[in-house]
Design an enzyme around this catalytic site. Structure first.
Site, PDB file in Angstrom:
ATOM      1  N   ASP A 142     112.394  90.379  39.313  1.00 60.42           N
ATOM      2  CA  ASP A 142     111.998  90.606  37.927  1.00 60.42           C
ATOM      3  C   ASP A 142     113.180  90.448  36.987  1.00 60.42           C
ATOM      4  O   ASP A 142     114.306  90.829  37.322  1.00 60.42           O
ATOM      5  CB  ASP A 142     111.379  91.999  37.754  1.00 60.42           C
ATOM      6  CG  ASP A 142     112.341  93.141  38.058  1.00 60.42           C
ATOM      7  OD1 ASP A 142     112.963  93.668  37.114  1.00 60.42           O
ATOM      8  OD2 ASP A 142     112.489  93.494  39.246  1.00 60.42           O
ATOM      9  N   SER A 143     112.928  89.845  35.818  1.00 61.13           N
ATOM     10  CA  SER A 143     113.921  89.689  34.767  1.00 61.13           C
ATOM     11  C   SER A 143     115.144  88.931  35.287  1.00 61.13           C
ATOM     12  O   SER A 143     115.021  87.781  35.708  1.00 61.13           O
ATOM     13  CB  SER A 143     114.281  91.058  34.197  1.00 61.13           C
ATOM     14  OG  SER A 143     115.010  90.931  32.996  1.00 61.13           O
ATOM     15  N   ALA A 144     116.320  89.570  35.306  1.00 60.96           N
ATOM     16  CA  ALA A 144     117.487  88.909  35.895  1.00 60.96           C
ATOM     17  C   ALA A 144     117.238  88.585  37.357  1.00 60.96           C
ATOM     18  O   ALA A 144     117.724  87.575  37.874  1.00 60.96           O
ATOM     19  CB  ALA A 144     118.720  89.800  35.756  1.00 60.96           C
ATOM     20  N   PHE A 170     108.751  87.857  37.769  1.00 65.80           N
ATOM     21  CA  PHE A 170     108.195  88.592  36.642  1.00 65.80           C
ATOM     22  C   PHE A 170     109.172  88.499  35.466  1.00 65.80           C
ATOM     23  O   PHE A 170     110.325  88.926  35.564  1.00 65.80           O
ATOM     24  CB  PHE A 170     107.994  90.067  37.002  1.00 65.80           C
ATOM     25  CG  PHE A 170     107.172  90.306  38.246  1.00 65.80           C
ATOM     26  CD1 PHE A 170     105.860  89.868  38.327  1.00 65.80           C
ATOM     27  CD2 PHE A 170     107.713  90.968  39.335  1.00 65.80           C
ATOM     28  CE1 PHE A 170     105.105  90.093  39.470  1.00 65.80           C
ATOM     29  CE2 PHE A 170     106.971  91.206  40.484  1.00 65.80           C
ATOM     30  CZ  PHE A 170     105.658  90.765  40.550  1.00 65.80           C
ATOM     31  N   HIS A 268     108.018  93.175  28.449  1.00 59.72           N
ATOM     32  CA  HIS A 268     108.877  92.649  29.506  1.00 59.72           C
ATOM     33  C   HIS A 268     108.587  93.330  30.848  1.00 59.72           C
ATOM     34  O   HIS A 268     108.482  94.551  30.928  1.00 59.72           O
ATOM     35  CB  HIS A 268     110.335  92.897  29.105  1.00 59.72           C
ATOM     36  CG  HIS A 268     111.343  92.253  29.990  1.00 59.72           C
ATOM     37  ND1 HIS A 268     111.446  90.898  30.149  1.00 59.72           N
ATOM     38  CD2 HIS A 268     112.333  92.799  30.748  1.00 59.72           C
ATOM     39  CE1 HIS A 268     112.447  90.625  30.965  1.00 59.72           C
ATOM     40  NE2 HIS A 268     112.994  91.752  31.358  1.00 59.72           N
TER      41      HIS A 268
END
Length: 303
Positions: A142-144, A170, A268
């Protein structure tokens, strides 16, 4: 889909984000660690271990054996750990029967690009060296951690390692040069991040080669040919929305099977809001179905 739920979670996130405005990196790390709660892995077997020379949590439902998941946590490469990644990893374990490893890769600014990707490739390599069939391995983040998922696959491919069966990301970052339009158009709409926040995270992780490298900006300059099928899930309220759209388009151009899901009005990494937001639970169910189908297809090709 519940507008009341979406409004409530967005308001709560917007309020919580105020505490980060003046926080130091150490304070951000300590605050982010509070996201790791004992009930995240309830009912599952959890073992502190190492993978690829880095700390990891091995998470499993011992009654099932559907394959293996390497999970890469979010946090802008600056915060987070194998403990914070366990939350979403555990939900995927529950829904799929996979055995997961949530990895504690090195963080920036102490360790800049490509340190984290080197760690995750080492972890993936160890799974293979243990005798794991790549057709029974999937990777997610997820994200980074979504950005890192792509970087991991690029380094693994270039090292001649076989690809896993699939990848799920994600709300991934994908362009650290920050060229996406949503960094401007979603400013003030995103309840968690501003453009300045993303600039901060990018500055911490970029190495001497800057943003114009495949590892830093895989969605813009990476050669994505030969990567496994992808599922990308993101929310329409994100300043990073363009990063997901860009990545999906570049994967498609590289003839990689890719599914992009944009859910309206959610923030987010919205799947992390399972139990609070109907859209989050539905997204995780779809992610689990995607992984199961790809694992079945990959194994079937070997028979």
């Amino acid at each position: 889909m519940s507008k009341a739920q979406r409004d409530a979670v967005n308001a709560a996130i917007r309020e919580a984000a105020k505490s980060l405005v003046a926080a130091t990196i150490d304070e951000r790390r300590a605050l982010f660690e509070t996201r790791a709660r004992p009930d995240d892995t309830r009912g599952l077997t959890v073992v502190e271990t190492t993978l690829g020379g880095r700390p990891a949590l091995e998470i499993a439902d011992e009654t099932r054996d559907a394959g293996m998941l390497l999970y890469l946590h979010g946090g802008g490469y600056v915060v987070g750990s194998h403990r914070t990644g366990a939350r979403l990893a555990a939900e995927l374990v529950r829904r799929t029967g996979l055995r997961a490893w949530s990895l504690d890769y090195r963080l920036a600014p102490e360790h800049r690009i490509p340190a984290a990707a080197q760690d995750s490739v080492a972890a993936y390599r160890e799974l293979l060296e243990r005798g794991a069939d790549p057709a029974r391995i999937v990777i997610a983040g997820d994200s980074a951690g979504g950005h890192l998922t792509v970087g991991t696959l690029l380094l693994a491919r270039d090292a001649g390692l076989p690809m896993p069966a699939a990848a799920v990301v994600f709300s991934p970052m994908s362009d650290l040069a920050m060229t996406g339009a949503s960094l401007t158009t979603k400013e003030g709409i995103d309840p968690l991040f501003t453009r300045a926040d993303i600039e901060f995270f990018a500055a911490q992780q970029l190495g001497e080669d800057g943003a114009d490298t495949p590892i830093a900006s895989p969605g813009r300059v990476g050669d994505l040919r030969g990567l496994p099928p992808f599922l990308i899930q993101t929310g329409s309220y994100e300043v990073l929305l363009s990063d997901s759209v860009l990545l999906a388009g570049r994967l498609a151009e590289a003839d990689v099977d890719v599914t992009l899901e944009v859910v309206g009005g959610v923030p987010h990494v919205f799947p992390d809001l399972f139990g609070q937001l109907d859209e989050a639970d539905a997204a995780l169910d779809r992610a689990a179905a995607f992984l199961a189908a790809r694992l079945d297809a990959a194994v079937g090709q070997l028979l």
